[in-house]
Design a protein around this motif. Sequence first.
Motif, PDB file in Angstrom:
ATOM      1  N   GLY A  10     -17.533 -32.826 -15.787  1.00  0.00           N
ATOM      2  CA  GLY A  10     -17.715 -34.224 -15.392  1.00  0.00           C
ATOM      3  C   GLY A  10     -17.925 -34.341 -13.890  1.00  0.00           C
ATOM      4  N   MET A  11     -19.195 -34.389 -13.472  1.00  0.00           N
ATOM      5  CA  MET A  11     -19.538 -34.494 -12.049  1.00  0.00           C
ATOM      6  C   MET A  11     -20.260 -35.813 -11.818  1.00  0.00           C
ATOM      7  N   GLY A  18     -20.688 -29.774  -5.055  1.00  0.00           N
ATOM      8  CA  GLY A  18     -20.279 -28.870  -3.975  1.00  0.00           C
ATOM      9  C   GLY A  18     -18.959 -28.186  -4.285  1.00  0.00           C
ATOM     10  N   ALA A  19     -18.024 -28.928  -4.859  1.00  0.00           N
ATOM     11  CA  ALA A  19     -16.710 -28.363  -5.199  1.00  0.00           C
ATOM     12  C   ALA A  19     -16.866 -27.273  -6.257  1.00  0.00           C
ATOM     13  N   VAL A  57     -13.313 -23.367 -12.785  1.00  0.00           N
ATOM     14  CA  VAL A  57     -13.971 -24.663 -12.584  1.00  0.00           C
ATOM     15  C   VAL A  57     -12.969 -25.805 -12.766  1.00  0.00           C
ATOM     16  N   SER A  58     -11.984 -25.634 -13.646  1.00  0.00           N
ATOM     17  CA  SER A  58     -10.961 -26.663 -13.861  1.00  0.00           C
ATOM     18  C   SER A  58     -10.148 -26.930 -12.596  1.00  0.00           C
ATOM     19  N   LYS A  59     -10.057 -25.931 -11.716  1.00  0.00           N
ATOM     20  CA  LYS A  59      -9.300 -26.085 -10.460  1.00  0.00           C
ATOM     21  C   LYS A  59      -9.885 -27.173  -9.565  1.00  0.00           C
ATOM     22  N   THR A  60     -11.139 -27.567  -9.815  1.00  0.00           N
ATOM     23  CA  THR A  60     -11.758 -28.616  -9.009  1.00  0.00           C
ATOM     24  C   THR A  60     -11.208 -29.996  -9.388  1.00  0.00           C
ATOM     25  N   GLY A  61     -10.494 -30.068 -10.516  1.00  0.00           N
ATOM     26  CA  GLY A  61      -9.964 -31.355 -10.962  1.00  0.00           C
ATOM     27  C   GLY A  61     -10.945 -32.128 -11.821  1.00  0.00           C
ATOM     28  N   LYS A  62     -12.110 -31.544 -12.068  1.00  0.00           N
ATOM     29  CA  LYS A  62     -13.115 -32.203 -12.911  1.00  0.00           C
ATOM     30  C   LYS A  62     -12.815 -31.916 -14.379  1.00  0.00           C
ATOM     31  N   LYS A  63     -13.204 -32.850 -15.243  1.00  0.00           N
ATOM     32  CA  LYS A  63     -13.037 -32.649 -16.686  1.00  0.00           C
ATOM     33  C   LYS A  63     -13.992 -31.535 -17.102  1.00  0.00           C
TER      34      LYS A  63
END
Length: 79
Positions: A10-11, A18-19, A57-63
């Motif tokens: 989810g971006m 970028g994250a 990728v989950s570490k970015t806080g995105k779903k």
Amino acid sequence: MAQTVVLRVGMSCEGCVGAVKRVLGKMEGVESYDVDIKEQKVTVKGNVTPDAVLQTVSKTGKKTSFWEAEPTAPADATA
């Protein structure tokens, strides 16, 4: 062994992209990656495991979920 992992992420903006690129750039074993904000799709190629890519990728806080994990109705479900 190199493999391809495809995630739905989810971006909503270039900052999100970028994250995701930042964490993938630091991940060991990643040979290449493609981030598509329009499709909400992240494709990672390299000597990686699907679970490791998902966790990173989950570490970015995105779903984040595996691309195939999207629930779809079977073709014969319309009765």
